[in-house]
Design an enzyme around this catalytic site. Structure first.
Site, PDB file in Angstrom:
ATOM      1  N   MET A   1       0.847  -1.193   0.000  1.00  0.00           N
ATOM      2  CA  MET A   1       0.000   0.000   0.000  1.00  0.00           C
ATOM      3  C   MET A   1       0.886   1.248   0.000  1.00  0.00           C
ATOM      4  SD  MET A   1      -3.439  -0.896   2.065  1.00  0.00           S
ATOM      5  CE  MET A   1      -2.815  -0.661   3.712  1.00  0.00           C
TER       6      MET A   1
ATOM      7  N   HIS B   1       9.554  -3.574   3.247  1.00  0.00           N
ATOM      8  CA  HIS B   1       9.046  -3.833   1.888  1.00  0.00           C
ATOM      9  C   HIS B   1      10.205  -4.141   0.939  1.00  0.00           C
ATOM     10  CE1 HIS B   1       5.788  -0.987   3.351  1.00  0.00           C
ATOM     11  NE2 HIS B   1       5.078  -2.006   2.921  1.00  0.00           N
TER      12      HIS B   1
ATOM     13  N   GLN C   1     -10.200  -2.340   2.867  1.00  0.00           N
ATOM     14  CA  GLN C   1      -9.713  -3.001   4.070  1.00  0.00           C
ATOM     15  C   GLN C   1      -9.610  -2.052   5.266  1.00  0.00           C
ATOM     16  OE1 GLN C   1      -5.957  -4.048   1.905  1.00  0.00           O
ATOM     17  NE2 GLN C   1      -4.983  -3.729   3.876  1.00  0.00           N
TER      18      GLN C   1
ATOM     19  N   LYS D   1       6.183 -11.375   7.053  1.00  0.00           N
ATOM     20  CA  LYS D   1       5.724 -12.112   8.237  1.00  0.00           C
ATOM     21  C   LYS D   1       5.237 -11.180   9.326  1.00  0.00           C
ATOM     22  CE  LYS D   1       8.552 -16.264   7.898  1.00  0.00           C
ATOM     23  NZ  LYS D   1       9.546 -17.100   8.594  1.00  0.00           N
ATOM     24  N   LYS D   2       5.525  -9.901   9.200  1.00  0.00           N
ATOM     25  CA  LYS D   2       5.026  -8.969  10.225  1.00  0.00           C
ATOM     26  C   LYS D   2       3.497  -9.041  10.285  1.00  0.00           C
ATOM     27  CE  LYS D   2       4.456  -4.384  11.656  1.00  0.00           C
ATOM     28  NZ  LYS D   2       3.246  -4.100  10.890  1.00  0.00           N
ATOM     29  N   ASP D   3       2.866  -9.167   9.126  1.00  0.00           N
ATOM     30  CA  ASP D   3       1.408  -9.355   9.073  1.00  0.00           C
ATOM     31  C   ASP D   3       1.161 -10.861   9.002  1.00  0.00           C
ATOM     32  OD1 ASP D   3       0.527  -6.519   8.872  1.00  0.00           O
ATOM     33  OD2 ASP D   3       1.820  -6.593   7.111  1.00  0.00           O
TER      34      ASP D   3
ATOM     35  N   VAL E   1      11.523  -6.942   9.313  1.00  0.00           N
ATOM     36  CA  VAL E   1      12.733  -6.110   9.464  1.00  0.00           C
ATOM     37  C   VAL E   1      12.483  -5.172  10.643  1.00  0.00           C
ATOM     38  CG1 VAL E   1      14.218  -4.406   8.347  1.00  0.00           C
ATOM     39  CG2 VAL E   1      13.246  -6.284   7.010  1.00  0.00           C
TER      40      VAL E   1
ATOM     41  N   ARG F   1       3.078   2.646   9.414  1.00  0.00           N
ATOM     42  CA  ARG F   1       2.369   3.439  10.429  1.00  0.00           C
ATOM     43  C   ARG F   1       3.309   3.983  11.503  1.00  0.00           C
ATOM     44  NH1 ARG F   1      -2.029  -0.507   9.157  1.00  0.00           N
ATOM     45  NH2 ARG F   1      -3.769   0.774   8.409  1.00  0.00           N
TER      46      ARG F   1
HETATM   47  O1  PAF Z   1      -0.063  -5.736   3.538  1.00  0.00           O
HETATM   48  C1  PAF Z   1      -0.514  -4.809   2.840  1.00  0.00           C
HETATM   49  O2  PAF Z   1       0.148  -3.798   2.608  1.00  0.00           O
HETATM   50  C2  PAF Z   1      -1.929  -4.934   2.290  1.00  0.00           C
HETATM   51  O3  PAF Z   1      -2.776  -5.584   3.176  1.00  0.00           O
HETATM   52  C3  PAF Z   1      -1.970  -5.592   0.902  1.00  0.00           C
HETATM   53  C4  PAF Z   1      -1.526  -7.037   0.958  1.00  0.00           C
HETATM   54  C5  PAF Z   1      -1.102  -4.819  -0.070  1.00  0.00           C
HETATM   55  C6  PAF Z   1      -3.410  -5.572   0.364  1.00  0.00           C
HETATM   56  O4  PAF Z   1      -3.894  -4.279   0.241  1.00  0.00           O
END
Ligand code: PAF
Length: 276
Positions: free
Chosen positions: A26, A33, A57, A144-146, A172, A183
């Protein structure tokens, strides 16, 4: 690197590629990233990253409007990492009509993040499936953070028979242990110093678990109390099975400790793998 905003141009550009590795984002990119882009680089000839802030989302009242939008800088960083294509659709490109078809995730999506952000994973799964249809990657890389998101992405490709391999990238961290997140830039100086406590708390739980420490409910409660005593508002600290995200039992081999908590107006999440 090609920066492409519309689906027909992207399809034309990718038509000549034999294998694509995809990193959906995003934006608001950080070193976390970029490590996913480096993993993608090892997986396929062509690396595509997407930058799209997915309204679907975010719950009403969440940070959709203030979510960092730093496209120029994101493209510069992606180019440095060797991405081949950046796909940056606008909202009308991804949602040309009101999105009424929604992907219903499995019940595990209602626990943890889903308990505090109802509908969140429906929005994530729906946009990711659309992005997969558009990009048609062979591999997709998620952080893996999410952790719960990564788990659901593996289920998504498995249960929908998608010919896509999901690869997880390690979290990381800043030198003080704070997991990098788009964030984090919402935090003021004092909050930024305090934020590292989240990781320290997870480390403490892991040490207790690995030492065969007290029962898991007590550990969760003590961790929440510790955070709340330092000004956090904890949504959850949960000790779960690594494979299913169901609540862990003492003899489970692979354990994941997950937490989400508010520091001021910023909600942070983190997790740590552990084993007995
Ligand atoms: O992890 C994210 O940044 C978002 O949830 C994703 C996978 C890009 C979907 O909008």
């Amino acid at each position: 690197m090609d920066v492409i905003t519309d689906i027909p141009s992207l399809r034309r550009r990718l038509g000549r590629e034999r294998s694509v590795a995809f990193v959906p984002t995003m934006g608001g990119l950080h070193a976390g990233h970029l490590s996913l882009v480096r993993i993608a680089r090892q997986q396929a000839e062509c690396v595509v990253a997407s930058v799209f802030v997915n309204r679907l989302q975010f719950l009403p009242g969440e940070d959709f409007d203030r979510y960092p939008r730093t496209l120029g800088e994101d493209c510069r960083l992606l180019q440095e990492q060797g991405a081949d294509v950046v796909f940056t659709p606008d909202e009308a490109g991804i949602y040309p009509v009101r999105q009424e078809f929604m992907l219903q995730p499995p019940p595990v999506a209602e626990a943890l993040e889903g308990r505090f952000r109802p509908g969140f994973f429906r929005g994530v799964a729906t946009v990711v499936l659309k992005l997969f249809n558009i990009v048609q990657p062979r591999v997709a890389v998620f952080g893996k953070k999410d952790y719960q998101q990564l788990h659901l992405m593996c289920e998504l490709v498995r249960q929908l028979n998608l010919p896509i391999e999901i690869v997880g990238g390690e979290t990381v961290r800043a030198p003080d242990g704070l997991a990098l997140s788009s964030r984090n830039r919402y935090l003021n100086n004092d909050e930024r110093m305090e934020a590292a406590r989240l990781h320290r708390t997870l480390l403490w739980i892991r040490r207790e678990i690995e030492a065969g420490g007290c029962d898991l409910d007590t550990l969760q409660r003590r961790a929440e109390d510790e955070l709340n005593a330092h000004g956090w508002k904890t949504d959850y600290v949960a000790i779960c099975r690594g494979d299913t995200l169901a609540p862990a039992a003492v003899d489970d081999e692979s354990i994941i400790i997950l937490a989400a908590a508010w520091l001021g107006s910023t909600r942070l999440i983190d997790n740590l793998e552990a084993s007995y």
